[in-house]
Motif scaffolding. Sequence first.
Motif, PDB file in Angstrom:
ATOM      1  N   THR A  26      72.102 -14.149  38.158  1.00  0.00           N
ATOM      2  CA  THR A  26      73.331 -13.359  38.081  1.00  0.00           C
ATOM      3  C   THR A  26      73.668 -12.781  39.442  1.00  0.00           C
ATOM      4  O   THR A  26      72.857 -12.796  40.361  1.00  0.00           O
ATOM      5  N   ASP A  30      77.231  -7.091  40.508  1.00  0.00           N
ATOM      6  CA  ASP A  30      78.047  -6.963  39.300  1.00  0.00           C
ATOM      7  C   ASP A  30      77.250  -6.495  38.088  1.00  0.00           C
ATOM      8  O   ASP A  30      77.820  -6.274  37.028  1.00  0.00           O
ATOM      9  N   ARG A  32      75.402  -4.373  35.365  1.00  0.00           N
ATOM     10  CA  ARG A  32      75.512  -3.032  34.791  1.00  0.00           C
ATOM     11  C   ARG A  32      74.727  -2.998  33.485  1.00  0.00           C
ATOM     12  O   ARG A  32      74.738  -3.958  32.725  1.00  0.00           O
ATOM     13  N   ALA A  33      74.069  -1.906  33.236  1.00  0.00           N
ATOM     14  CA  ALA A  33      73.375  -1.713  31.963  1.00  0.00           C
ATOM     15  C   ALA A  33      73.337  -0.231  31.653  1.00  0.00           C
ATOM     16  O   ALA A  33      73.210   0.598  32.555  1.00  0.00           O
ATOM     17  N   HIS A  50      74.246  -1.393  26.302  1.00  0.00           N
ATOM     18  CA  HIS A  50      75.215  -2.413  26.687  1.00  0.00           C
ATOM     19  C   HIS A  50      74.851  -2.971  28.058  1.00  0.00           C
ATOM     20  O   HIS A  50      74.360  -2.233  28.919  1.00  0.00           O
ATOM     21  N   VAL A  51      75.116  -4.254  28.246  1.00  0.00           N
ATOM     22  CA  VAL A  51      74.823  -4.932  29.501  1.00  0.00           C
ATOM     23  C   VAL A  51      76.044  -5.772  29.892  1.00  0.00           C
ATOM     24  O   VAL A  51      76.768  -6.264  29.021  1.00  0.00           O
ATOM     25  N   SER A  52      76.277  -5.903  31.199  1.00  0.00           N
ATOM     26  CA  SER A  52      77.357  -6.767  31.676  1.00  0.00           C
ATOM     27  C   SER A  52      76.994  -7.296  33.056  1.00  0.00           C
ATOM     28  O   SER A  52      76.128  -6.757  33.735  1.00  0.00           O
ATOM     29  N   GLY A  53      77.656  -8.362  33.434  1.00  0.00           N
ATOM     30  CA  GLY A  53      77.406  -8.953  34.739  1.00  0.00           C
ATOM     31  C   GLY A  53      78.185 -10.237  34.915  1.00  0.00           C
ATOM     32  O   GLY A  53      79.085 -10.549  34.144  1.00  0.00           O
ATOM     33  N   THR A  54      77.811 -11.008  35.928  1.00  0.00           N
ATOM     34  CA  THR A  54      78.439 -12.285  36.238  1.00  0.00           C
ATOM     35  C   THR A  54      77.353 -13.335  36.427  1.00  0.00           C
ATOM     36  O   THR A  54      76.397 -13.104  37.167  1.00  0.00           O
ATOM     37  N   SER A  61      81.994 -13.870  33.741  1.00  0.00           N
ATOM     38  CA  SER A  61      81.425 -12.560  33.427  1.00  0.00           C
ATOM     39  C   SER A  61      80.965 -12.543  31.970  1.00  0.00           C
ATOM     40  O   SER A  61      81.421 -13.333  31.145  1.00  0.00           O
ATOM     41  N   GLU A  63      79.469  -9.578  28.822  1.00  0.00           N
ATOM     42  CA  GLU A  63      79.214  -8.196  28.432  1.00  0.00           C
ATOM     43  C   GLU A  63      78.918  -8.180  26.952  1.00  0.00           C
ATOM     44  O   GLU A  63      79.371  -9.032  26.216  1.00  0.00           O
TER      45      GLU A  63
END
Length: 74
Positions: A26, A30, A32-33, A50-54, A61, A63
């Motif tokens: 990843t 970018d 995030r958690a 929650h988790v997000s990224g690219t 992306s 999430e």
Amino acid sequence: PAAPWIRPRSTAAECAAQFTELMEYTVPKDARASVDTFLVDGAEAVLMGHVSGTVRATGKSFEGPFALHLTVEN
């Protein structure tokens, strides 16, 4: 296949490797958690958040929610 870091893990080494793999596959800037809930009962713990990224390979992306069950001994 584009998210090989997502799989069951059972040893300390496998759990530690998840973070290495996450950074490999990843885009780190970018990532995030957030942890919304942390439950503990003896040696058992559950984290929810929650988790997000690219994804590096695709540029797409992602999430969504996550739940992580841990057993901590010794």
